[in-house]
Design a protein around this motif. Structure first.
Motif, PDB file in Angstrom:
ATOM      1  N   ALA A   1       8.077  47.234  -2.966  1.00  0.00           N
ATOM      2  CA  ALA A   1       8.850  48.231  -2.215  1.00  0.00           C
ATOM      3  C   ALA A   1       9.340  47.655  -0.889  1.00  0.00           C
ATOM      4  O   ALA A   1      10.499  47.854  -0.495  1.00  0.00           O
ATOM      5  N   VAL A   2       8.467  46.927  -0.206  1.00  0.00           N
ATOM      6  CA  VAL A   2       8.866  46.293   1.051  1.00  0.00           C
ATOM      7  C   VAL A   2       9.875  45.179   0.789  1.00  0.00           C
ATOM      8  O   VAL A   2      10.778  44.929   1.601  1.00  0.00           O
ATOM      9  N   MET A   3       9.760  44.514  -0.365  1.00  0.00           N
ATOM     10  CA  MET A   3      10.739  43.483  -0.709  1.00  0.00           C
ATOM     11  C   MET A   3      12.126  44.095  -0.907  1.00  0.00           C
ATOM     12  O   MET A   3      13.147  43.474  -0.565  1.00  0.00           O
ATOM     13  N   ALA A   4      12.190  45.315  -1.469  1.00  0.00           N
ATOM     14  CA  ALA A   4      13.480  45.998  -1.588  1.00  0.00           C
ATOM     15  C   ALA A   4      14.067  46.278  -0.209  1.00  0.00           C
ATOM     16  O   ALA A   4      15.272  46.120   0.014  1.00  0.00           O
ATOM     17  N   ALA A   5      13.209  46.679   0.739  1.00  0.00           N
ATOM     18  CA  ALA A   5      13.665  46.889   2.111  1.00  0.00           C
ATOM     19  C   ALA A   5      14.134  45.574   2.723  1.00  0.00           C
ATOM     20  O   ALA A   5      15.091  45.546   3.507  1.00  0.00           O
ATOM     21  N   THR A   6      13.472  44.483   2.356  1.00  0.00           N
ATOM     22  CA  THR A   6      13.877  43.165   2.851  1.00  0.00           C
ATOM     23  C   THR A   6      15.263  42.806   2.329  1.00  0.00           C
ATOM     24  O   THR A   6      16.090  42.247   3.068  1.00  0.00           O
ATOM     25  N   PHE A   7      15.540  43.130   1.058  1.00  0.00           N
ATOM     26  CA  PHE A   7      16.878  42.889   0.509  1.00  0.00           C
ATOM     27  C   PHE A   7      17.933  43.667   1.296  1.00  0.00           C
ATOM     28  O   PHE A   7      18.996  43.127   1.645  1.00  0.00           O
ATOM     29  N   VAL A   8      17.647  44.927   1.596  1.00  0.00           N
ATOM     30  CA  VAL A   8      18.584  45.735   2.381  1.00  0.00           C
ATOM     31  C   VAL A   8      18.755  45.140   3.773  1.00  0.00           C
ATOM     32  O   VAL A   8      19.877  45.072   4.304  1.00  0.00           O
ATOM     33  N   ALA A   9      17.652  44.688   4.384  1.00  0.00           N
ATOM     34  CA  ALA A   9      17.732  44.076   5.710  1.00  0.00           C
ATOM     35  C   ALA A   9      18.575  42.809   5.683  1.00  0.00           C
ATOM     36  O   ALA A   9      19.307  42.516   6.640  1.00  0.00           O
ATOM     37  N   VAL A  10      18.489  42.053   4.589  1.00  0.00           N
ATOM     38  CA  VAL A  10      19.302  40.836   4.440  1.00  0.00           C
ATOM     39  C   VAL A  10      20.787  41.199   4.367  1.00  0.00           C
ATOM     40  O   VAL A  10      21.629  40.553   5.009  1.00  0.00           O
ATOM     41  N   VAL A  11      21.112  42.220   3.590  1.00  0.00           N
ATOM     42  CA  VAL A  11      22.515  42.655   3.481  1.00  0.00           C
ATOM     43  C   VAL A  11      23.038  43.116   4.834  1.00  0.00           C
ATOM     44  O   VAL A  11      24.128  42.723   5.278  1.00  0.00           O
ATOM     45  N   GLU A  12      22.255  43.954   5.523  1.00  0.00           N
ATOM     46  CA  GLU A  12      22.700  44.470   6.816  1.00  0.00           C
ATOM     47  C   GLU A  12      22.773  43.368   7.867  1.00  0.00           C
ATOM     48  O   GLU A  12      23.671  43.378   8.726  1.00  0.00           O
ATOM     49  N   SER A  13      21.852  42.411   7.820  1.00  0.00           N
ATOM     50  CA  SER A  13      21.910  41.283   8.757  1.00  0.00           C
ATOM     51  C   SER A  13      23.149  40.440   8.527  1.00  0.00           C
ATOM     52  O   SER A  13      23.747  39.923   9.481  1.00  0.00           O
ATOM     53  N   THR A  14      23.548  40.299   7.263  1.00  0.00           N
ATOM     54  CA  THR A  14      24.779  39.567   6.962  1.00  0.00           C
ATOM     55  C   THR A  14      25.971  40.227   7.648  1.00  0.00           C
ATOM     56  O   THR A  14      26.812  39.557   8.255  1.00  0.00           O
ATOM     57  N   GLY A  15      26.035  41.557   7.586  1.00  0.00           N
ATOM     58  CA  GLY A  15      27.101  42.272   8.282  1.00  0.00           C
ATOM     59  C   GLY A  15      27.017  42.095   9.785  1.00  0.00           C
ATOM     60  O   GLY A  15      28.046  41.931  10.462  1.00  0.00           O
ATOM     61  N   THR A  16      25.797  42.107  10.327  1.00  0.00           N
ATOM     62  CA  THR A  16      25.625  41.936  11.768  1.00  0.00           C
ATOM     63  C   THR A  16      26.008  40.526  12.203  1.00  0.00           C
ATOM     64  O   THR A  16      26.623  40.337  13.270  1.00  0.00           O
ATOM     65  N   PHE A  17      25.652  39.519  11.415  1.00  0.00           N
ATOM     66  CA  PHE A  17      26.028  38.140  11.734  1.00  0.00           C
ATOM     67  C   PHE A  17      27.551  37.981  11.785  1.00  0.00           C
ATOM     68  O   PHE A  17      28.087  37.303  12.666  1.00  0.00           O
ATOM     69  N   ILE A  18      28.238  38.619  10.837  1.00  0.00           N
ATOM     70  CA  ILE A  18      29.704  38.534  10.817  1.00  0.00           C
ATOM     71  C   ILE A  18      30.278  39.195  12.069  1.00  0.00           C
ATOM     72  O   ILE A  18      31.207  38.659  12.705  1.00  0.00           O
ATOM     73  N   ALA A  19      29.737  40.351  12.459  1.00  0.00           N
ATOM     74  CA  ALA A  19      30.201  41.026  13.674  1.00  0.00           C
ATOM     75  C   ALA A  19      29.910  40.174  14.910  1.00  0.00           C
ATOM     76  O   ALA A  19      30.749  40.070  15.818  1.00  0.00           O
ATOM     77  N   ALA A  20      28.729  39.550  14.955  1.00  0.00           N
ATOM     78  CA  ALA A  20      28.377  38.708  16.098  1.00  0.00           C
ATOM     79  C   ALA A  20      29.292  37.498  16.206  1.00  0.00           C
ATOM     80  O   ALA A  20      29.627  37.053  17.313  1.00  0.00           O
ATOM     81  N   SER A  21      29.711  36.948  15.074  1.00  0.00           N
ATOM     82  CA  SER A  21      30.620  35.801  15.118  1.00  0.00           C
ATOM     83  C   SER A  21      31.963  36.209  15.712  1.00  0.00           C
ATOM     84  O   SER A  21      32.609  35.407  16.409  1.00  0.00           O
ATOM     85  N   ARG A  22      32.391  37.448  15.461  1.00  0.00           N
ATOM     86  CA  ARG A  22      33.647  37.920  16.042  1.00  0.00           C
ATOM     87  C   ARG A  22      33.507  38.107  17.550  1.00  0.00           C
ATOM     88  O   ARG A  22      34.338  37.632  18.331  1.00  0.00           O
ATOM     89  N   TYR A  23      32.460  38.793  17.982  1.00  0.00           N
ATOM     90  CA  TYR A  23      32.308  39.112  19.400  1.00  0.00           C
ATOM     91  C   TYR A  23      31.882  37.916  20.248  1.00  0.00           C
ATOM     92  O   TYR A  23      31.920  37.991  21.474  1.00  0.00           O
ATOM     93  N   SER A  24      31.461  36.850  19.622  1.00  0.00           N
ATOM     94  CA  SER A  24      31.167  35.620  20.369  1.00  0.00           C
ATOM     95  C   SER A  24      32.305  34.623  20.245  1.00  0.00           C
ATOM     96  O   SER A  24      32.149  33.458  20.626  1.00  0.00           O
ATOM     97  N   SER A  25      33.435  35.054  19.705  1.00  0.00           N
ATOM     98  CA  SER A  25      34.650  34.239  19.559  1.00  0.00           C
ATOM     99  C   SER A  25      34.393  32.963  18.770  1.00  0.00           C
ATOM    100  O   SER A  25      34.984  31.916  19.046  1.00  0.00           O
ATOM    101  N   ALA A  26      33.493  33.048  17.783  1.00  0.00           N
ATOM    102  CA  ALA A  26      33.267  31.921  16.879  1.00  0.00           C
ATOM    103  C   ALA A  26      34.191  32.074  15.670  1.00  0.00           C
ATOM    104  O   ALA A  26      34.785  33.128  15.442  1.00  0.00           O
ATOM    105  N   THR A  27      34.320  31.025  14.907  1.00  0.00           N
ATOM    106  CA  THR A  27      35.088  31.078  13.671  1.00  0.00           C
ATOM    107  C   THR A  27      34.272  31.807  12.601  1.00  0.00           C
ATOM    108  O   THR A  27      33.054  31.980  12.744  1.00  0.00           O
ATOM    109  N   PRO A  28      34.906  32.280  11.510  1.00  0.00           N
ATOM    110  CA  PRO A  28      34.136  32.906  10.422  1.00  0.00           C
ATOM    111  C   PRO A  28      32.990  32.015   9.963  1.00  0.00           C
ATOM    112  O   PRO A  28      33.115  30.797   9.901  1.00  0.00           O
TER     113      PRO A  28
END
Length: 529
Positions: free
Chosen positions: A287-314
């Motif tokens: 059950a916690v591993m399923a939450a970890t999968f969701v956290a991985v997906v959401e972190s991927t979205g956050t990393f993409i947003a952080a790359s934009r706001y730090s003026s990095a390339t994709p």
């Protein structure tokens, strides 16, 4: 002819930008040290809210009192500091804070309420036994992101991610947390609403009125607004404005409600397995591993947003995969130290990057130093933990919105005149909001999820995945984008894949070295592909 040319120029659409313009400091640059320290402290204040909220949810149910709550907060801060340093040094190298995640609430809460722990009559003993069960589940669950990240499986997945399918993912990573904003602010409207209004005024209007060349009010709007409203809340508390009021009002509004200042030790060093050796249960771990999968997906979205706001390339897929691997290490450390929740990339701190226009890696590393410092000096950390939570909720209203807008900004790479694009965007965003709402309302009405089998862990797995707006939207958009009319020649252009094509490999664009290379020439031994 000249007038016609000028008119044609005016009507030209805005050009597509690989890097976000207007950022004052990118990943590899930094303001001077004094300013960087203030920015780092500001990031520390922003991440503190989630730490306090999650700890306050679990510790009392585990049998812990104010002493245990203070110890867990110190532990969460300590591990967050370590994980933030590891992510900024060896992970994605983006200015991202790694902190506690709301995603783990459902499976962790299930462990906390397990009948085998309720048999302990001594509250402290129950707290320790429950914590050991949580630790065991986190330790096993950490294997998923480490394997997916370090062995390159996540790299294979995100190679198929286009700007079109990334829009719902990133947008709902921020927008999907709407329930943590104004509903929590309204628990103490006389404190939360002034904080929201003041933060908007200081960050957006006052710089235009003052016409100052130096970014002061907008860059440090959080420090100014929180300090003023916190003092205002303290005056209301001392004046007796909340004496005799309902319990929920006092918990939300008072600055002396937590009891953490008296309970917290002056100095305490968190250490691995401080509450005993972990215990393991297969159902809880999955059950916690399923939450970890969701956290991985959401972190991927956050990393993409952080790359934009730090003026990095994709972000190249190999860098995203590396970051997910280190997120697995973060969850491993959470389990070792007893942090009561797994780690994810902080959405609110990424939103702060957008507000300040400072995407400096150094500022985030300084914030990690504050986390470590206040985790050891418990009394000082407890003082900041007395900030009323409606103030935190007001901050969320702006920072979650910034992450959502980072997702919407990816639309510049897509063909919005394509009916295929319209269907994928509209359907994935709608399902990302509608499906989790159905699951939440079902629980509210019946007390359990739509999937209600005799296996509680399986119920939790389904519930945690489909209650995440970002995960539902990402799955729908990713599947449709990879399967719907892929053979058509215009599909690649409509999805914006050609814009991100040169970033599929680390070495295709020379700018990747500046933003994502490992320090100390470690790329020589751990090359990115």
């Amino acid at each position: 002819m000249t007038g016609a040319a000028v008119k044609a120029d005016v009507l030209q659409p805005h050009p597509v930008k690989d890097q976000l313009p207007g950022v004052d400091f990118c990943v590899s640059s930094s303001p001077h040290w004094a300013e960087a320290v203030l920015l780092g402290f500001q990031h520390y204040l922003v991440m503190l809210g989630t730490t306090i909220i999650i700890t306050g949810i679990f510790v009392p149910k585990m049998g812990g009192g104010n002493v245990e709550k203070a110890e867990v907060i110190q532990t969460v801060l300590f591990v967050a500091g370590l994980n933030t340093l590891l992510q900024t040094w060896f992970g994605t190298r983006l200015p991202v804070v790694m902190g506690a995640s709301y995603t783990f609430i459902i499976p962790i809460y299930s462990i906390v309420l397990a009948p085998k722990y309720s048999t302990h009559t001594d509250p402290h003993e129950r707290f320790k036994e429950t914590m050991r069960g949580i630790q065991g589940a986190l330790l096993i669950a950490s294997l998923f992101p480490m394997i997916a990240g370090f062995l390159g499986f996540w790299r294979i997945v995100v190679r198929f991610l286009s700007p079109l399918s990334a829009v719902p993912l990133v947008t709902l990573t921020g927008l999907g947390l709407y329930q943590l904003g104004f509903p929590n602010l309204a628990n103490c409207i006389e404190v939360g609403l002034p904080q929201l209004i003041l933060l908007v005024f200081l960050s957006q209007y006052l710089p235009l009125i003052a016409k100052s060349k130096r970014a002061i009010f907008d860059r440090f709007a959080v420090l100014f607004s929180v300090a003023l409203v916190w003092v205002y809340a303290e005056v209301l508390t001392v004046a007796g404005a909340y004496d005799g009021r309902p319990q929920i009002t006092q918990l939300s509004c008072r600055t002396d409600r937590s009891g953490l200042i008296t309970a917290a030790p002056w100095i305490r060093f968190p250490y691995p397995f401080q509450w005993g050796g972990p215990t393991f249960h297969a159902g809880n771990a999955f059950a916690v591993m399923a939450a970890t999968f969701v956290a991985v997906v959401e972190s991927t979205g956050t990393f993409i947003a952080a790359s934009r706001y730090s003026s990095a390339t994709p972000i190249p897929p190999s860098i995203l995969s590396r970051g997910i691997g280190w997120q697995g290490v973060a969850i491993l450390l959470d389990g070792m130290f007893g942090a009561v929740s797994g780690s994810t990339a902080s959405v609110e701190n990424t939103g702060l990057l957008g507000l300040t226009r400072v995407g400096s890696r150094r500022a985030i590393q300084i914030s990690a130093g504050f986390m470590l410092f206040f985790s050891v000096l418990g009394k000082f950390g407890a003082i900041f933990a007395s900030i009323p939570l409606p103030i935190v909720a007001a901050i969320y209203c702006i920072f979650f919105a910034y992450v959502a807008s980072a997702g919407l900004s990816l639309l510049q790479f897509c063909n919005l005149n394509s009916f295929r694009s319209k269907f994928i965007l509209g359907f994935s965003l709608f399902m990302g909001l509608s499906v989790p709402q159905y699951f939440k309302e079902y629980v509210f009405v019946t007390g359990h999820g739509p999937v209600h089998t005799s296996t509680i862990s399986f119920n939790n797995i389904v519930q945690v995945i489909f209650q995440s707006p970002a995960t539902v939207a990402a799955i729908v958009a990713f599947f449709l984008d990879c399967t719907l009319d892929r053979a058509h020649s215009s599909t690649r252009a409509d999805s914006g894949r050609h814009w991100w094509g040169k970033f599929r490999s680390f070495h295709t664009d020379t700018r990747s070295e500046e933003f994502y290379s490992l320090p100390c020439n470690l790329n020589k031994y751990f090359p990115s592909v």
